[in-house]
Design an enzyme around this catalytic site. Structure first.
Site, short mmCIF file in Angstrom:
data_model
loop_
_atom_site.label_atom_id
_atom_site.label_comp_id
_atom_site.label_asym_id
_atom_site.label_seq_id
_atom_site.Cartn_x
_atom_site.Cartn_y
_atom_site.Cartn_z
N LYS A 124 0.88 -1.14 -0.10
CA LYS A 124 -0.03 -0.08 0.03
C LYS A 124 0.77 1.21 -0.23
O LYS A 124 0.79 2.21 -0.80
CB LYS A 124 -0.99 0.00 1.48
CG LYS A 124 -1.98 1.09 1.22
CD LYS A 124 -2.72 1.26 2.48
CE LYS A 124 -2.02 1.67 3.72
NZ LYS A 124 -3.11 1.71 4.96
N ASP A 142 -6.82 1.43 0.92
CA ASP A 142 -7.00 1.47 2.59
C ASP A 142 -8.42 1.10 2.92
O ASP A 142 -9.14 0.61 2.26
CB ASP A 142 -6.45 2.87 2.92
CG ASP A 142 -7.39 4.02 2.49
OD1 ASP A 142 -8.36 3.38 1.59
OD2 ASP A 142 -7.24 5.11 3.06
#
Length: 214
Positions: A124, A142
């Site tokens: 991420k 997220d």
């Protein structure tokens, strides 16, 4: 999990996002690509606002890997101790700074594999940096994006990786560059976890969420 929306509906959704916010930006403050990496790494399980508050003074004195090493672990901790998991995050920042100095001449690499090899930098974080700094259509999923993707039907999936693939597969190419920012901002300010603001939502009529609030 909502059913997958069709191509034309997804295109209309992102056209509306684009009209409302043509150039969406991430909310983590940074002064260069190195401080972006640090900020994103620090933001895990923390709010962007909390990270920004801690890093404003930090980045004035430590905006390169070498300056961060010169500051040292305890000096770094003094700046970020208001952030959750600050001690482990500080160790990771010092380690990744050392690697950047030793292996990359102090420069941040622009490949996902190289970024993910750095301590405290997961997929991420790497995707955020690739997208925000180098303009690559990388999708950093997220909690906000995971929620919005599944509620709306834009990118349903049972795992973060599945949602990331759905975004890459289903969102038209001309919207890929800003897709993750539009989705994050929509989740953060409109499609909230507990009380989504469906009444004023610009994609209410296209969204597949069954429990819309009035």
């Amino acid at each position: 999990m909502a059913r997958q929306l069709d191509y034309h509906t997804i295109r209309e959704i992102f056209a509306r996002f684009q009209q409302a916010e043509p150039e969406p930006e991430g909310e983590l403050e940074h002064v260069n690509v190195y401080t972006l990496v640090v900020a994103v790494a620090l933001s895990a399980q923390s709010t962007d606002a909390g990270v920004n508050k801690a890093t404003r003074e930090l980045f004035k004195i430590a905006d390169t890997p070498q300056k961060m090493l010169d500051l040292g672990l305890e000096g770094l901790i003094d700046h970020i101790k208001t952030i959750g998991l600050y001690r482990q995050k500080a160790k990771n920042v010092i380690k990744l700074s050392q690697i950047l100095v030793d292996d990359y001449d102090g420069e941040v690499p622009n490949s996902r594999a190289a970024l993910q090899s750095l301590p405290g930098v997961g997929r991420k974080t790497a995707n955020v940096v690739l997208n925000m700094w180098w303009g690559q259509p990388a999708q950093a999923v997220d909690t906000h994006i995971f929620r919005v993707g599944n509620r709306t039907g834009i990118a349903p999936g049972k795992t973060v990786d599945a949602v990331e693939r759905a975004i890459e597969d289903n969102i038209p190419a001309d919207f890929q560059r800003h897709a993750h920012h539009w989705l994050i901002l929509h989740g953060r300010y409109h499609c909230k976890a507990r009380k989504p603001l469906c009444r004023t939502c610009i994609i209410r009529d296209l969204c597949q969420y069954e429990d819309k609030t009035e």
